[in-house]
Each structure stands twice: as structure tokens, then as C-alpha cells.
Design a protein around this motif. Structure first.
Motif, short mmCIF file in Angstrom:
data_model
loop_
_atom_site.label_atom_id
_atom_site.label_comp_id
_atom_site.label_asym_id
_atom_site.label_seq_id
_atom_site.Cartn_x
_atom_site.Cartn_y
_atom_site.Cartn_z
N GLY A 105 -62.67 -39.31 -11.50
CA GLY A 105 -63.95 -38.68 -11.18
C GLY A 105 -65.17 -39.58 -11.26
O GLY A 105 -66.18 -39.20 -11.86
N LEU A 106 -65.08 -40.76 -10.63
CA LEU A 106 -66.24 -41.65 -10.68
C LEU A 106 -67.32 -41.16 -9.70
O LEU A 106 -67.03 -40.90 -8.54
CB LEU A 106 -65.85 -43.07 -10.30
CG LEU A 106 -64.76 -43.74 -11.13
CD1 LEU A 106 -64.56 -45.19 -10.67
CD2 LEU A 106 -65.11 -43.70 -12.61
N ASN A 107 -68.55 -41.03 -10.20
CA ASN A 107 -69.68 -40.62 -9.36
C ASN A 107 -70.85 -41.54 -9.63
O ASN A 107 -71.31 -41.63 -10.76
CB ASN A 107 -70.10 -39.18 -9.72
CG ASN A 107 -69.30 -38.16 -8.96
OD1 ASN A 107 -69.32 -38.12 -7.73
ND2 ASN A 107 -68.55 -37.35 -9.70
N PHE A 108 -71.31 -42.23 -8.64
CA PHE A 108 -72.59 -42.95 -8.77
C PHE A 108 -73.15 -43.27 -7.40
O PHE A 108 -72.44 -43.22 -6.40
CB PHE A 108 -72.47 -44.21 -9.66
CG PHE A 108 -71.37 -45.17 -9.27
CD1 PHE A 108 -71.57 -46.11 -8.26
CD2 PHE A 108 -70.15 -45.17 -9.95
CE1 PHE A 108 -70.58 -47.01 -7.93
CE2 PHE A 108 -69.14 -46.06 -9.62
CZ PHE A 108 -69.35 -46.99 -8.61
N ASP A 109 -74.42 -43.56 -7.38
CA ASP A 109 -75.15 -43.78 -6.13
C ASP A 109 -76.05 -44.99 -6.36
O ASP A 109 -76.96 -44.94 -7.18
CB ASP A 109 -75.97 -42.52 -5.83
CG ASP A 109 -76.59 -42.59 -4.44
OD1 ASP A 109 -76.86 -43.72 -3.96
OD2 ASP A 109 -76.82 -41.52 -3.84
N ILE A 110 -75.79 -46.07 -5.67
CA ILE A 110 -76.50 -47.32 -5.94
C ILE A 110 -77.39 -47.68 -4.74
O ILE A 110 -76.90 -47.80 -3.62
CB ILE A 110 -75.51 -48.46 -6.20
CG1 ILE A 110 -74.51 -48.08 -7.30
CG2 ILE A 110 -76.24 -49.76 -6.53
CD1 ILE A 110 -75.10 -47.78 -8.65
N ALA A 111 -78.68 -47.86 -5.02
CA ALA A 111 -79.62 -48.21 -3.95
C ALA A 111 -79.38 -49.65 -3.51
O ALA A 111 -78.95 -50.48 -4.31
CB ALA A 111 -81.04 -48.05 -4.47
N THR A 158 -72.00 -45.60 -2.61
CA THR A 158 -71.79 -44.40 -3.44
C THR A 158 -70.30 -44.21 -3.71
O THR A 158 -69.45 -44.54 -2.88
CB THR A 158 -72.28 -43.11 -2.75
OG1 THR A 158 -71.42 -42.82 -1.65
CG2 THR A 158 -73.71 -43.23 -2.26
N PHE A 159 -70.01 -43.70 -4.89
CA PHE A 159 -68.67 -43.23 -5.25
C PHE A 159 -68.80 -41.74 -5.42
O PHE A 159 -69.67 -41.29 -6.17
CB PHE A 159 -68.19 -43.87 -6.57
CG PHE A 159 -67.49 -45.18 -6.40
CD1 PHE A 159 -68.05 -46.20 -5.64
CD2 PHE A 159 -66.27 -45.42 -7.04
CE1 PHE A 159 -67.41 -47.42 -5.50
CE2 PHE A 159 -65.61 -46.64 -6.90
CZ PHE A 159 -66.18 -47.64 -6.13
N GLU A 160 -67.99 -40.96 -4.73
CA GLU A 160 -68.07 -39.50 -4.87
C GLU A 160 -66.75 -38.99 -5.42
O GLU A 160 -65.76 -38.97 -4.71
CB GLU A 160 -68.37 -38.86 -3.50
CG GLU A 160 -69.71 -39.31 -2.93
CD GLU A 160 -69.90 -38.87 -1.48
OE1 GLU A 160 -69.13 -38.02 -1.00
OE2 GLU A 160 -70.81 -39.43 -0.82
N ASN A 161 -66.78 -38.66 -6.69
CA ASN A 161 -65.61 -38.05 -7.33
C ASN A 161 -64.32 -38.85 -7.10
O ASN A 161 -63.28 -38.30 -6.75
CB ASN A 161 -65.44 -36.61 -6.81
CG ASN A 161 -64.49 -35.82 -7.69
OD1 ASN A 161 -64.40 -36.08 -8.89
ND2 ASN A 161 -63.77 -34.88 -7.10
N VAL A 162 -64.40 -40.16 -7.30
CA VAL A 162 -63.28 -41.04 -6.96
C VAL A 162 -62.27 -41.14 -8.11
O VAL A 162 -62.65 -41.42 -9.25
CB VAL A 162 -63.81 -42.45 -6.62
CG1 VAL A 162 -62.67 -43.44 -6.47
CG2 VAL A 162 -64.64 -42.40 -5.35
#
Ligand SMILES: Nc1ncnc2c1ncn2[C@@H]1O[C@H](COP(=O)(O)OP(=O)(O)OP(=O)(O)O)[C@@H](O)[C@H]1O
Ligand SMILES: [Mg+2]
Length: 579
Positions: free
Chosen positions: A361-367, A345-349
Motif C-alpha cells: 500500500g505505498l502512496n505518495f505524490d512527488i512534485a 506518484t505511487f497509488e496503493n502499490v
């Protein structure tokens, strides 16, 4: 760093062999003590001879024989001890020099990429070689000369005062003259010498840069220009160095003159004292011996000061590289990351390179196990986002997690063991193909190498090389084609077998037939791994589970491939333009 701090830091580098260094120091001090015996013996012999008239020949012979015998024993014993001590100090200096280079090398390789982007490798190599050489020289002369000079100065001066305080005073005046002149000139020329060092580093940097870009220089016919520019830097070196040399030459003349004056003064004063019955000829002779020793030592001490002065800027550079901190320093108590599932995951990077905002502001969540495509125009920040994932940089805000752990809380090596990267430009060592394949898996067997190379469509061209897997590739792999290098990069990642994979334009240098083949290998490789694929050719990401569309450092769209393809947004636009 000041003169004395620097000197003690250089000697401090001997710390790992502290015990031996202390023994050698003491032994050297002992040996150095023997030097005072000689002038005393000399004076005694002269006194014996000058009183010869009052004794029988036999008595004189007897006395002289004893004195000379003692002198010989002390002399030869001193020489032996000296050689032994020198031999061991030399060996230690050689060992420590290599150790200092190893320490520097390891430290520099650990420094973050950001440091290396700012500092040319030519400069770093020069600082290492010069720094190690200079320290070596200082250690050697510390044991060989500095100690005995130091001892001589602290023993000779009080001793000469004790022998004859009037004559002793003359020597003290000389000492003050030496010290004052040296300090004055050092202060006067310090800045200029630092400049000289800077130009020398620039020289190494330019030469290294030119050698690394021979192809560029030749194809753009820049040979004459490059040589001329190097010549200009050399001109600057000399222009800065000459005034410094002039100052030091002046100091040498002045101190030599002061020494000569001192000797003359001692003779004159000695004669006067002798005429007034306050001293013997023997004492004057002993004293002259002392004075000569002392003057020799003072000149030596000034020589060291001079050498250290010229080396000071280079040594300062050496230590400032050693003191440079890693920007992505490991936290104390960082945990070992085992083999991960690959939940990223990237949280507000966000990250900026200096003033330049690179990603925001990179945000993503990868399974775990997904294939993610990063698309977007050139300069959009795709490679930067991936650099943050394997911690070439730390984000200024936000956090990156793998399996729920902030990647700043785990050790760098365990993080990077979990991530394989294939770049557009696969860099290579100037080593054999086999060694270049083994970088991520040093114990890989030949069968494993062949299997990985075959999957990456590399086996065939490797076998066509003159020595197959044992062929030496040129510096940075320049004897291979771009596509060949890329396939070696892929095979290397296959061998590393990491749960997370980053393919940054990994197949861009391949023709479409080879690319289709390699793509098959890559699809096999991606199974069960979280994979990030950056590709300008959208055909290569058709199987992606998740798509991140980036523009100007931001994610402007993300979603499942099929959804985005139909959504009519930026990604649909990209697909349509790609045809
Ligand atoms: N080390 C660096 N120092 C300063 N700026 C940098 C650095 N690396 C990249 N940049 C800048 O950051 C921005 C994003 O670069 P990045 O390499 O992430 O783009 P990209 O999306 O991978 O582009 P491409 O598709 O061309 O590879 C660019 O404007 C680039 O000039
Ligand atoms: Mg890129």
C-alpha cells in the motif's frame, strides 16, 4: 516437446532463409536421387557380362563402354553437384547458428530480473552454446544426410517391391524391426536422458558460480570442497548416463544382427528363386545393392534418431528459454515516453516476491524536481519501491505513474531512458573505464566523459590508472575499489542526464571527505530532477524536500523534512539516534 515437433522446430529456425533452404532441399533431393542409378547400372553391367557368351567381343565392349561411360558421367556430375550443395548448406548452417545465438542472447537480456534471479547465468550460457551447437549439427546433417536417407527409404522400398516383391518383403520386415526397436528404447530411456541433461546444467551452473566467486572460495579455503562437490555432480551425470548407453548399445547390436540375417535371407531366397527360374543373377546382384543401400540408410536413420535423442533435452531447454515470457511485458501499442517533467506518484502499490510481501500500500505524490529521501531499517522495502519505479517488477496491486501516465502503458526503453540509477554496488562490464562510463550515453565525447568524471570526483583516480580512461577494469570491475566503482556509477548517471534519478546508497562506500565532495556533485546533479535518495547516513539527506519513512514494507510517516524532524515520530527518533 515431442521428437517430431522438436525436429521441425529446429528446421523451422532456418525460416529467415526460407528460399535458400528450399532450393538447397530440392537440390539435395535431386542429388540424392542419383544414388539409385548406381545399383541399376551395376546390375546392367553384370547382365551384359553374363550374357557375353552369346555376343561377339566387339558387341560386349561396345555395350559395356556405353554403360560405364554413362555411369562415370553421372558419378562425377553427382559429386560436383553434391559439393556445391554441401558448401552452401554449410555456410547457411554457420550463419543460422550465429543468428540463433544472437536471438537467444537478445531474448535472455530482455527477460525480467526475476527470471535471472532464479536462473544462473552459467546455466543460461551453457544452454545457449549447447543448443546452438546441436541445432547446427542437425541442420548440417539434414542437408548432408537426412534428406538423402529419407529419399532412399521412400524410393528404395517400393522399388525393391517392384523389382521382386518376395525379396522386397524381407526388407520391409527389417525396416519394421529397426523402427520398433528404436522407438522402444527411446521410450525406455527418455526420462533418464532428461536427468542427464539436468545434471549437465547443474554442472555448468556450479562451475560458473565457483568461477564468479573465486575470492570467496580462496578466502574461505573451500577449494577442495568445491572440487569435491563438482565431482559429485559428475558422478551423478555418469550414473544416469550409463544405463541409457547400455540400452542404445543393445539396440545397435540387435539391429546389426537383423541386418546380417536379412542379407543371408536375401541370398538364400535369391538362390531358390534363381533355381526356379524366377530371377536372373543380375537382378539378385542389383537387389543386393539395394539391400545394402537400404540397410546402410536404416542404420544412418537410427544414428540420427539416436543423436537427436541425446540432444533432445538440451534443445528443449534452449526453446523453453526462448519461449519464456517477460513478466513485465510491453503492452501492444505502448507509447513512447518523451523526456518527462518528473511528477511521480505511487497509488496503493503492493508487491510480493512469491509469498513474501515486500511492499504494501505505498502512496505518495512527488512534485517534479523534488528531492525525496527514503529512510528506514534494512529490509524495509526501499530498494523494492524504487525497483517498481523503473519497472524491474510490476506491482500486484495499484499503479505507478510518471507525469500522470501509468508506467505500464509506455515502452520499457523510453521509461528507463528517463530514469538514472546509482546503486551501492555499481556493476561494471569487463571493458575499459571509458566504455563503462558510456553505457548510458554511447556517443559521449571524451570531453564529456572527463567533465562527468571530474564532477563525480573520479577523474583523478582514473588518470592514475595505467591507461587512464582506456584501462580495462576486471570482471565486474574488480580491479577498482568499491568507492572508485561507485564514483564511476555516479559519473555514468551524470552522463545519462535523466530527469528522474535514483540514488540507492550511492555514496555509502566513500570516506567522509570524498563523500562530502561527491555530495556537492550530486547536489548539482539533482537540480531540476526528481531525485529519490536512499541513505542510511541521515546527514546526506538534509536537503530533502520530502521524506518517506518505511518500515516492514509500509510507509509509516511522510512529510517535509523540517516538519517530520519536529513531529516527534519515527523520523525524529531516527534523527536523535543518529545524533
Ligand atoms: N528478489 C527478491 N526476491 C525475494 N525477496 C526479496 C528480493 N529482493 C528483496 N527481497 C526481500 O524484500 C524485502 C525488502 O527488500 P529491499 O531490498 O527493498 O529492502 P531495503 O529497504 O532496500 O533494505 P536495505 O536498506 O538493506 O537495502 C527484504 O525482506 C528482502 O529480503
Ligand atoms: Mg536496499
Amino acid at each position: 516437446m515431442s521428437f517430431f515437433t522438436l525436429y521441425s522446430r529446429v528446421l523451422g529456425q532456418l525460416k529467415p532463409e526460407r528460399t535458400l533452404a528450399i532450393i538447397l532441399t530440392l537440390a539435395n533431393l535431386g542429388v540424392a536421387g542419383l544414388q539409385f542409378v548406381e545399383p541399376i547400372m551395376f546390375g546392367k553391367v553384370v547382365d551384359t557380362l553374363s550374357s557375353a557368351a552369346r555376343h561377339t567381343a566387339e558387341e560386349v565392349w561396345h555395350e559395356s563402354f556405353h554403360l560405364l561411360g554413362l555411369w562415370a558421367v553421372i558419378g562425377v556430375g553427382g559429386i560436383l553437384a553434391n559439393v556445391l550443395v554441401a558448401l552452401h548448406s554449410d555456410r547457411m548452417a554457420h550463419r543460422r547458428k550465429l543468428a540463433a545465438m544472437a536471438q537467444y542472447f537478445e531474448h535472455v537480456l530482455e527477460l525480467p530480473l526475476a527470471y535471472h534471479l532464479d536462473t544462473h547465468s552459467g546455466r543460461l550460457i551453457k544452454i545457449m552454446l549447447q543448443g546452438a551447437d546441436n541445432m547446427f549439427g542437425i541442420w548440417l546433417s539434414f542437408f548432408r544426410e537426412h534428406l538423402s536417407t529419407f529419399i532412399a527409404l521412400i524410393v528404395l522400398l517400393p522399388m525393391s517391391m517392384f523389382m521382386n516383391w518376395r525379396l522386397g518383403l524381407v526388407l520391409i520386415v527389417l525396416l519394421v524391426v529397426f523402427a520398433v526397436l528404436s522407438i522402444l528404447v527411446m521410450m525406455r530411456t527418455e526420462g533418464a536422458q532428461r536427468e542427464v541433461q539436468e545434471f549437465h546444467s547443474e554442472l555448468a551452473e556450479r562451475a560458473g558460480d565457483a568461477l564468479g566467486n573465486v575470492g570467496l572460495i580462496q578466502s574461505f579455503v573451500r577449494l577442495a570442497l568445491e572440487v569435491q562437490q563438482l565431482g559429485q555432480v559428475m558422478g551423478k551425470v555418469l550414473a544416469a548416463q550409463y544405463p541409457v548407453l547400455t540400452w542404445w548399445a543393445m539396440v545397435t547390436v540387435l539391429t546389426r544382427a537383423a541386418s546380417t540375417l536379412t542379407v543371408i535371407t536375401i541370398f538364400t531366397l535369391g538362390t531358390w528363386l534363381f533355381l526356379h527360374g524366377q530371377t536372373s543373377v543380375g537382378e539378385i546382384v542389383s537387389f543386393m545393392g539395394f539391400a545394402n543401400l537400404l540397410i546402410g540408410r536404416l542404420q544412418q536413420a537410427m544414428g540420427f534418431a539416436n543423436t537427436l535423442f541425446f540432444q533432445q533435452p538440451g534443445l528443449n531447454d534452449f526453446f523453453s528459454v526462448l519461449d519464456a515470457k517477460s513478466a513485465v511485458a510491453e503492452k501492444p501499442g505502448a507509447t513512447e515516453l518523451g523526456r518527462v517533467q518528473g511528477h511521480v506518484t505511487f497509488e496503493n502499490v503492493s508487491l510480493s516476491y512469491g509469498d513474501k510481501q515486500a511492499v504494501t500500500g505505498l502512496n505518495f505524490d512527488i512534485a517534479p524536481g523534488s528531492m525525496v529521501a527514503l529512510v528506514g531499517t534494512t529490509g524495509a522495502g526501499k530498494s523494492t519501491a524504487m525497483a517498481l519505479l523503473h519497472r524491474l517488477w510490476d506491482p500486484q496491486t495499484g499503479r505507478v505513474t510518471i507525469d500522470g501516465l501509468d508506467i505500464r502503458d509506455v515502452t520499457l526503453s523510453s521509461l528507463r531512458r528517463n530514469i538514472g540509477v546509482v546503486f551501492q554496488e555499481s556493476t561494471m562490464f569487463y571493458r575499459t573505464i571509458a566504455e563503462n562510463l558510456q553505457v548510458g550515453h554511447p556517443d559521449a565525447t571524451e570531453a564529456e566523459l572527463i567533465e562527468a568524471a571530474t564532477l563525480a570526483e573520479a577523474h583523478e583516480f582514473i588518470m592514475a590508472q595505467p591507461n587512464g580512461y582506456q584501462t580495462l577494469v576486471g570482471e565486474r570491475g574488480r580491479t577498482l575499489s568499491g568507492g572508485e566503482r561507485q564514483r564511476i556509477g555516479i559519473a555514468r548517471a551524470l552522463l545519462k542526464n535523466p530527469p528522474i534519478l535514483i540514488l540507492d546508497e550511492a555514496t555509502s562506500a566513500l570516506d567522509s571527505v570524498t563523500e562530502a565532495k561527491v555530495q556537492k556533485a550530486l547536489s548539482a546533479l539533482m537540480k531540476g530532477r526528481t531525485t529519490f535518495v536512499i541513505a542510511h547516513r541521515l546527514s546526506t539527506i538534509r536537503d530533502a524536500d520530502w521524506v518517506l519513512v518505511m518500515d516492514k514494507g509500509r510507509i509509516i510517516e511522510q512529510g517535509r523534512y523540517d516538519d517530520l524532524a519536529k513531529a516527534g515520530g519515527a523520523f525524529t527518533g531516527l534523527l536523535n539516534r543518529a545524533g
